[in-house]
Design an enzyme around this catalytic site. Structure first.
Site, short mmCIF file in Angstrom:
data_model
loop_
_atom_site.label_atom_id
_atom_site.label_comp_id
_atom_site.label_asym_id
_atom_site.label_seq_id
_atom_site.Cartn_x
_atom_site.Cartn_y
_atom_site.Cartn_z
CB CYS A 194 9.21 20.06 15.46
SG CYS A 194 9.48 19.63 17.04
CB CYS B 149 10.04 16.49 15.79
SG CYS B 149 9.00 17.69 16.77
CG ASP B 150 11.23 16.12 12.56
OD1 ASP B 150 10.86 15.08 12.77
OD2 ASP B 150 10.45 16.96 11.89
#
Ligand code: NDP
Length: 320
Positions: free
Chosen positions: A133, A136-137
């Site tokens: 993701c 997200c990261d």
């Protein structure tokens, strides 16, 4: 044993919207949230395509709002993963370990999960340089080189997002043509710090011993040539797997494992309905998942009140 009119398995946009509608129909639904409560939107940052939020809304905030809204109308929530379901006859048995519930109707909204590479090391290094993701990261790789695995729209979307943070993004694809839509391909190819490695597979991700990603060991599938690409992060964007293991042998599924539905949200078993990504491998949007959750709740309500017209599911063959 607790007996319920409606049990909803899953708490992404589909499950929570089903809960909202079922609660407002006074069916007092029980939502089994799952360990990954909130679904895939919990892994995103800003959601800009959920209607009604002009400036976008953070994924986890949207899910918290949806949950609170369903709860306000009487939906009940329990945490934990369902370990078994018995769909052989109504009421359907739903087990969470040793705890059992009986459901007169079931709404399955278990979603889909990102696929991994099956290397073993990719999961070991998850959260330590390997991610599924980018939103997200991606931030952790600001100013560093990264790679994206895959050739579909997910991989292009990840690469485009990461290009704004990383110094360089190398897309590694196992063929020499992309599966992604033309518009996504064109966009990715127009960005100067995105490059492509074609016909290439990942043999290994280094370095498990150090607990961080330092390079990828690659092989060209046409020439057999091996190489090593130094990078700090790798994003796996090779698609999703529907969470349907619990229903195998009990419900009709497509070859790719997604549940088959017909006439709205009906599955091959009368009284069992499905909504969201678990039955949708085409649109896979939060808003379409929510819409199908609404359909499932309305279908369940009509089924319980005897007004859901019988429709043959004979054409749906249950997979073994
Ligand atoms: P896809 O199945 O479309 O693509 C998966 C990609 O990963 C393919 O290129 C495939 O290679 C590759 N792949 C699969 N398994 C492996 C493996 N084990 N090792 C290496 N590579 C592998 O999945 P997506 O998640 O990209 O997209 C799914 C759906 O969601 C599509 O309909 C897509 O259009 C949609 N979507 C739309 C978006 C948008 O419009 N913004 C964003 C994201 C998804 P190969 O091509 O050789 O099969």
């Amino acid at each position: 044993m607790s007996e319920r009119q409606v049990i909803i398995i899953g708490s992404g946009p589909a499950g929570l919207t089903a809960a909202l509608y079922a609660a407002r129909a006074n069916l007092k639904p029980l939502v089994i949230e799952g360990i990954d409560a909130g679904g895939q939107l919990m892994l995103t940052t800003m959601v800009e395509n959920w209607p009604g939020y002009r400036d976008g809304i953070m994924g986890p905030d949207l899910m918290a709002e949806l949950r609170a809204q369903a709860e306000r109308f009487g939906a009940e929530f329990i945490q934990g993963d369902v370990t078994a379901v018995d769909l052989s006859k109504p009421p359907f048995n739903v087990s969470l370990g040793k705890t059992n519930y009986l459901a007169h109707t079931l709404i399955l909204a278990t979603g889909a999960s990102a696929k991994w590479l099956d290397l073993g090391v990719d999961k070991k290094l998850s959260g330590r340089g390997v991610s599924t993701c980018a939103t997200c990261d991606g931030f952790f790789f600001k100013g560093l080189p990264v790679a994206v695995i895959g050739g579909g729209d997910t991989a292009m979307e990840e690469a485009i997002y990461l290009s704004k943070l990383a110094t360089s993004v190398t897309v590694i694809h196992r063929r020499d043509t992309l599966r992604a839509s033309k518009v996504m391909q064109d966009k990715a190819m127009s960005i100067p710090n995105i490059s492509f490695l074609w016909d290439t597979e990942v043999l290994d991700i280094k370095d498990v011993d150090k607990g961080a990603v330092s390079s990828l060991v690659l092989r060209n599938l046409k020439t057999g040539e091996r190489s090593e690409l130094p990078i700090d992060g790798v994003f796996i964007g090779i698609g999703h797997t529907p969470n349907t293991v619990l229903f195998k042998g009990q419900l009709a599924m497509h070859d790719n494992g997604y549940l088959k539905t017909h006439d709205g949200s009906r599955t091959s078993v009368s009284g069992v309905f499905a909504a969201g990504d678990v039955q949708d491998h085409v649109y896979r949007q939060a808003v379409t998942a929510a819409g199908s959750g609404c359909m499932a709740a309305i279908d369940a309500e009509r089924f319980l009140s005897g007004t859901l017209h019988d429709s043959s599911a004979a054409h749906l063959v249950t997979n073994s």
